[in-house]
Scaffold this motif. Structure first.
Motif, PDB file in Angstrom:
ATOM      1  N   GLU C 143     -12.305  16.680   2.961  1.00 30.88           N
ATOM      2  CA  GLU C 143     -11.695  17.313   1.798  1.00 30.88           C
ATOM      3  C   GLU C 143     -12.698  17.276   0.645  1.00 30.88           C
ATOM      4  O   GLU C 143     -13.395  16.286   0.453  1.00 30.88           O
ATOM      5  CB  GLU C 143     -10.436  16.519   1.419  1.00 30.88           C
ATOM      6  CG  GLU C 143      -9.565  17.233   0.415  1.00 30.88           C
ATOM      7  CD  GLU C 143      -8.425  16.312  -0.045  1.00 30.88           C
ATOM      8  OE1 GLU C 143      -7.633  16.744  -0.886  1.00 30.88           O
ATOM      9  OE2 GLU C 143      -8.344  15.160   0.453  1.00 30.88           O
ATOM     10  N   THR C 144     -12.782  18.340  -0.092  1.00 30.81           N
ATOM     11  CA  THR C 144     -13.740  18.405  -1.196  1.00 30.81           C
ATOM     12  C   THR C 144     -13.264  17.574  -2.384  1.00 30.81           C
ATOM     13  O   THR C 144     -12.127  17.731  -2.835  1.00 30.81           O
ATOM     14  CB  THR C 144     -13.949  19.866  -1.630  1.00 30.81           C
ATOM     15  OG1 THR C 144     -14.620  20.551  -0.577  1.00 30.81           O
ATOM     16  CG2 THR C 144     -14.795  19.948  -2.904  1.00 30.81           C
ATOM     17  N   VAL C 145     -14.134  16.695  -2.828  1.00 33.44           N
ATOM     18  CA  VAL C 145     -13.886  15.935  -4.056  1.00 33.44           C
ATOM     19  C   VAL C 145     -15.150  16.015  -4.899  1.00 33.44           C
ATOM     20  O   VAL C 145     -16.210  15.587  -4.454  1.00 33.44           O
ATOM     21  CB  VAL C 145     -13.585  14.449  -3.759  1.00 33.44           C
ATOM     22  CG1 VAL C 145     -13.431  13.663  -5.064  1.00 33.44           C
ATOM     23  CG2 VAL C 145     -12.351  14.309  -2.880  1.00 33.44           C
ATOM     24  N   VAL C 146     -15.008  16.615  -6.069  1.00 30.52           N
ATOM     25  CA  VAL C 146     -16.165  16.676  -6.968  1.00 30.52           C
ATOM     26  C   VAL C 146     -15.859  15.819  -8.179  1.00 30.52           C
ATOM     27  O   VAL C 146     -14.922  16.104  -8.923  1.00 30.52           O
ATOM     28  CB  VAL C 146     -16.473  18.126  -7.386  1.00 30.52           C
ATOM     29  CG1 VAL C 146     -17.597  18.162  -8.432  1.00 30.52           C
ATOM     30  CG2 VAL C 146     -16.880  18.940  -6.160  1.00 30.52           C
ATOM     31  N   PRO C 147     -16.596  14.739  -8.373  1.00 33.49           N
ATOM     32  CA  PRO C 147     -16.267  13.820  -9.466  1.00 33.49           C
ATOM     33  C   PRO C 147     -16.594  14.450 -10.822  1.00 33.49           C
ATOM     34  O   PRO C 147     -17.521  15.250 -10.943  1.00 33.49           O
ATOM     35  CB  PRO C 147     -17.170  12.623  -9.208  1.00 33.49           C
ATOM     36  CG  PRO C 147     -18.334  13.185  -8.465  1.00 33.49           C
ATOM     37  CD  PRO C 147     -17.797  14.321  -7.637  1.00 33.49           C
ATOM     38  N   ALA C 148     -15.831  14.075 -11.815  1.00 30.60           N
ATOM     39  CA  ALA C 148     -16.131  14.501 -13.188  1.00 30.60           C
ATOM     40  C   ALA C 148     -17.166  13.532 -13.729  1.00 30.60           C
ATOM     41  O   ALA C 148     -16.925  12.321 -13.795  1.00 30.60           O
ATOM     42  CB  ALA C 148     -14.863  14.451 -14.030  1.00 30.60           C
ATOM     43  N   LEU C 149     -18.316  14.040 -14.084  1.00 29.73           N
ATOM     44  CA  LEU C 149     -19.383  13.165 -14.586  1.00 29.73           C
ATOM     45  C   LEU C 149     -19.729  13.585 -16.008  1.00 29.73           C
ATOM     46  O   LEU C 149     -19.789  14.778 -16.325  1.00 29.73           O
ATOM     47  CB  LEU C 149     -20.610  13.260 -13.678  1.00 29.73           C
ATOM     48  CG  LEU C 149     -20.382  12.697 -12.263  1.00 29.73           C
ATOM     49  CD1 LEU C 149     -21.533  13.059 -11.342  1.00 29.73           C
ATOM     50  CD2 LEU C 149     -20.199  11.177 -12.307  1.00 29.73           C
ATOM     51  N   ALA C 150     -19.967  12.606 -16.843  1.00 25.96           N
ATOM     52  CA  ALA C 150     -20.252  12.884 -18.258  1.00 25.96           C
ATOM     53  C   ALA C 150     -21.581  13.613 -18.396  1.00 25.96           C
ATOM     54  O   ALA C 150     -22.520  13.364 -17.648  1.00 25.96           O
ATOM     55  CB  ALA C 150     -20.280  11.574 -19.039  1.00 25.96           C
ATOM     56  N   LYS C 151     -21.645  14.515 -19.365  1.00 24.66           N
ATOM     57  CA  LYS C 151     -22.893  15.240 -19.622  1.00 24.66           C
ATOM     58  C   LYS C 151     -23.952  14.301 -20.197  1.00 24.66           C
ATOM     59  O   LYS C 151     -25.152  14.530 -20.049  1.00 24.66           O
ATOM     60  CB  LYS C 151     -22.645  16.372 -20.637  1.00 24.66           C
ATOM     61  CG  LYS C 151     -21.790  17.483 -20.090  1.00 24.66           C
ATOM     62  CD  LYS C 151     -22.528  18.814 -20.100  1.00 24.66           C
ATOM     63  CE  LYS C 151     -21.752  19.804 -19.237  1.00 24.66           C
ATOM     64  NZ  LYS C 151     -22.363  21.064 -19.021  1.00 24.66           N
ATOM     65  N   SER C 152     -23.465  13.294 -20.908  1.00 23.05           N
ATOM     66  CA  SER C 152     -24.424  12.302 -21.401  1.00 23.05           C
ATOM     67  C   SER C 152     -23.712  10.981 -21.616  1.00 23.05           C
ATOM     68  O   SER C 152     -22.484  10.930 -21.700  1.00 23.05           O
ATOM     69  CB  SER C 152     -25.084  12.763 -22.701  1.00 23.05           C
ATOM     70  OG  SER C 152     -24.164  12.650 -23.765  1.00 23.05           O
ATOM     71  N   VAL C 153     -24.493   9.925 -21.647  1.00 24.96           N
ATOM     72  CA  VAL C 153     -23.945   8.595 -21.874  1.00 24.96           C
ATOM     73  C   VAL C 153     -23.654   8.457 -23.370  1.00 24.96           C
ATOM     74  O   VAL C 153     -24.458   8.849 -24.212  1.00 24.96           O
ATOM     75  CB  VAL C 153     -24.960   7.532 -21.402  1.00 24.96           C
ATOM     76  CG1 VAL C 153     -24.483   6.128 -21.766  1.00 24.96           C
ATOM     77  CG2 VAL C 153     -25.188   7.667 -19.894  1.00 24.96           C
ATOM     78  N   MET C 154     -22.473   7.912 -23.700  1.00 29.74           N
ATOM     79  CA  MET C 154     -22.101   7.717 -25.102  1.00 29.74           C
ATOM     80  C   MET C 154     -23.009   6.656 -25.727  1.00 29.74           C
ATOM     81  O   MET C 154     -23.281   5.634 -25.109  1.00 29.74           O
ATOM     82  CB  MET C 154     -20.646   7.240 -25.201  1.00 29.74           C
ATOM     83  CG  MET C 154     -19.620   8.270 -24.782  1.00 29.74           C
ATOM     84  SD  MET C 154     -19.522   9.665 -25.954  1.00 29.74           S
ATOM     85  CE  MET C 154     -20.536  10.887 -25.079  1.00 29.74           C
ATOM     86  N   PRO C 155     -23.455   6.882 -26.939  1.00 26.91           N
ATOM     87  CA  PRO C 155     -24.304   5.877 -27.596  1.00 26.91           C
ATOM     88  C   PRO C 155     -23.691   4.482 -27.600  1.00 26.91           C
ATOM     89  O   PRO C 155     -24.420   3.490 -27.501  1.00 26.91           O
ATOM     90  CB  PRO C 155     -24.462   6.434 -29.014  1.00 26.91           C
ATOM     91  CG  PRO C 155     -24.341   7.915 -28.844  1.00 26.91           C
ATOM     92  CD  PRO C 155     -23.330   8.113 -27.739  1.00 26.91           C
ATOM     93  N   ALA C 156     -22.381   4.396 -27.678  1.00 26.75           N
ATOM     94  CA  ALA C 156     -21.748   3.070 -27.723  1.00 26.75           C
ATOM     95  C   ALA C 156     -21.999   2.272 -26.446  1.00 26.75           C
ATOM     96  O   ALA C 156     -21.888   1.049 -26.434  1.00 26.75           O
ATOM     97  CB  ALA C 156     -20.250   3.221 -27.953  1.00 26.75           C
ATOM     98  N   ALA C 157     -22.351   2.968 -25.364  1.00 30.85           N
ATOM     99  CA  ALA C 157     -22.587   2.277 -24.095  1.00 30.85           C
ATOM    100  C   ALA C 157     -24.028   1.790 -23.953  1.00 30.85           C
ATOM    101  O   ALA C 157     -24.358   1.107 -22.982  1.00 30.85           O
ATOM    102  CB  ALA C 157     -22.248   3.215 -22.934  1.00 30.85           C
TER     103      ALA C 157
END
Lengths: 319, 319, 319
Positions: C143-157
């Motif tokens: 089954e197709t699962v495409v994860p949602a990935l952030a475009k960039s890492v938040m500065p707070a991280a």
């Protein structure tokens, strides 16, 4: 003359003792260079056994084999103590045999070479024989002495030493006669074998000097046979991932020359199995065969492509 | 503009002080890479003197010689303290002379460069002069200042430091005027000289960029002159095996360019001998000459094949 | 069969947990080899962030991407703790997505890979997706699962960590949209990329085996994409000399293949700026673009010469 052109066949005497200098300290740095050159993934918690072997071997070259035509074989190699980063290695050889060849131009020198740590404890000992040129073909031949060397190291002589398993295959899982294709191939570059061979203090000219070798036997630099052993051993991780320690070298033959540009493949055969006094470990006697520019799915062991036939004992964890 | 194209001749002023950044920590790892690249067998119980020299030199390149046409010479190089693995090296240069060339396009920059350890103690100092391009050929010439530099370092300035003998030839055994052919030759590979030069943080473009250099003066990448010094020095072990420490650099000239594929040979001449306050050691002033693709049995010192003429003091044990 | 041909697309399941073996100890020696291969001058007081990244990545190759066609992208890469020499790295991946391609011959595997130190603390985590061959094109698609990935890492991280400035350009001096040509170019040698890639325990065959690759897609060995990242990053010192630490990898694309003999140039663009809780430091979001055989003075970002488009956060000191 202060520079050294090496010993020739007629310079050796049976019983001769040779302390090799300089000594060589092996560090984390040497281990990292070794890792980058071979990609060895075995986890031995210290200095790779073959790095120790090549270093002790390399220290002996200046005295034993600077005028070698060919390195013919090894026997009775036993790794007695693991070497940890920072250890200073000393090396010593005894001439244990001599046999002039019938052409009168060369002879075979048999030596037993030992490596010691800074406490004077032996870390590695092995016999090897090598064909060496005569300086003067009219020099009288020494009396022939050919040492009796064991076909293999007895399991009782193997030093065990546990390492954590890193894969699914334990000593128990390997069968006598089983053959393993290590699948991958790796291409040798001039800079890689030259750097490795210099790391070992091995000064045999045939590996380094293109200016001379372009007019020599092969028209190019020859790769140090030990480099091929390490390349094949690194490939053998794929199928022998828990064989992290080499306990003994029973024998080895460099069947054909290897040059930069050659791609090395390898396969292994289980020749013997032995239990050890340490119940959680066992020894496998393995034959490691390497071929150049020839994938090893059909387990080739003869012909022009076969470059190494190496017989050793490895230690593996038991289930 | 945030990226740096280097200083040009008209940017230097006599008396200018330049702190080179970043600093550089030398470890066992760097020593191992150095050993693999050169096969140096000298036993100096720490970081090879030439690795220290190249590192301090390399740290200065970004400020001094990024726009160099040629590195012309060295003088008054003194190794003041041995460097042990883990030491952090800092480097600093003072501009001690300037002389615009008659063509108005280039000029000679004289600097005194010093390397310091983390305690701020000087480990190495030397003068060098280098021909540097002008950015603007119409920029006015600085007043010419040519520093007076000693032809050689006085023996009294040499720092002794014992190392165990590893061969038969002691300070006492070398005669003034004696010449030694180091016999062996070693072929330089692109990956080797590039890795060495990067290890030193030397960023001179001519060593790394084939895309530019294929249309440049030589049609290929030029080997860093210091790489040739280290290759020749490693070869000189054969005949000078106890000359484990370099105490001073009196001078040096890179007579002809070296490229990957060249095979380097070397020979040495004993120029002077000096006793030291440490009675068990002596200093030899040595001339180390390297040639490319030319064995050195006849001690060549001129012609297109000669690539290095290097003058230094080495410390040897006495009998 | 004891040797391992790698997982194929149909072998993966969403949620699958894979512990990669063996672990890998990073030492001063590995750092020195890395330095010699790239000439990286960033002063990070330990193991270079990209050496950590490549090592964790390399440890995962054997399980994830031995049968990869192409490495497609990275996201959500966060460097959580600096790695000091001597640290033992462990790595683990979770399969977070799967998507079979319409041709039925390949599929995309999404993994989140994490590296841990010997205390079990995460030093680095990132997501990547890679196109992997199917063993059997008739195997049913997951089954197709495409994860949602952030475009960039938040500065707070971002994890800050001060290092001493080594140049004149502080966080405050960089402007949004500013582009920097890193000027220098460096030519890649076979021995260099192969040694680097082996240093990382990366066993992907396409980088090492000329015998196979000469008949493959490109007719020669492909350079590991991560090698190109490190080459470009080392070049970026010229203009970003204080950007000594990488805090996060937002994304990255290997736009075109790189081969030995190619000369790599690079330029950077400031995409974003962020303040950090540590007042003496700031973060720059940078786009690092590399091109082959093309100087980057005109900031090329498309076409056959562009080989890398890499998006990351770096930490710089503030004024």
């Amino acid at each position: 003359m202060k520079s050294w052109a090496g010993n020739f066949f007629e310079d050796f005497r049976v019983g001769q003792q040779i302390a090799h200098v300089p000594s060589r300290t092996l560090t984390d740095g040497d281990a990292a260079v070794y890792k980058a050159i071979y990609g060895a993934r075995f986890d031995h918690g210290g200095i790779d056994d073959l790095l120790v072997f090549h270093t002790v071997f390399g220290m002996s070259v200046n005295d034993i084999s600077l005028n070698a035509v060919a390195n013919l074989g090894y026997a009775e190699g036993v790794f007695r103590r693991p070497v940890v980063p920072g250890a200073v290695l000393h090396a010593h050889s005894e001439v244990i045999g001599l046999k002039q060849n019938s052409d009168g131009r060369t002879g075979i020198v048999y030596v037993r070479t030992r490596g010691f740590d800074d406490e004077g404890k032996e870390v590695l000992g092995y016999a090897r024989w090598v064909m060496v040129r005569k300086r003067d073909i009219d020099a009288p031949a020494s009396e022939t002495v050919v040492p009796a060397l064991a076909k293999s190291v007895m399991p009782a002589a193997l030093v065990s030493g546990s390492t954590a398993p890193v894969g699914d295959h334990f000593w128990d899982d390997y069968q006598l006669g089983e053959k393993i294709d290590h699948i991958d191939g790796t291409t040798i570059e001039e800079a890689e074998h030259a750097m490795a061979t210099r790391l070992y203090h091995n000064t045999a000219r045939v590996h380094f000097n293109l200016f001379t070798e372009k007019d020599g036997r092969f028209g190019k630099r020859l790769v140090y046979g030990g480099h091929v052993i390490s390349v094949a051993r690194a490939l053998s991780f794929n199928g022998l991932e828990n064989a992290s320690r080499i306990a003994a070298i029973n024998g080895g033959r460099h069947s054909n020359p290897v040059f930069a540009g050659d791609t090395i493949y390898a396969w292994s055969e289980v020749l013997d199995k032995a239990e050890l006094s340490a119940r959680d470990q066992g020894a496998l006697r393995l034959r490691l065969v390497a071929a150049k520019n020839l994938p090893c799915g059909s387990f080739p062991d003869q012909g022009d492509s076969v470059v190494l036939d190496f017989d050793y004992w490895a230690i593996l964890p038991r289930r």
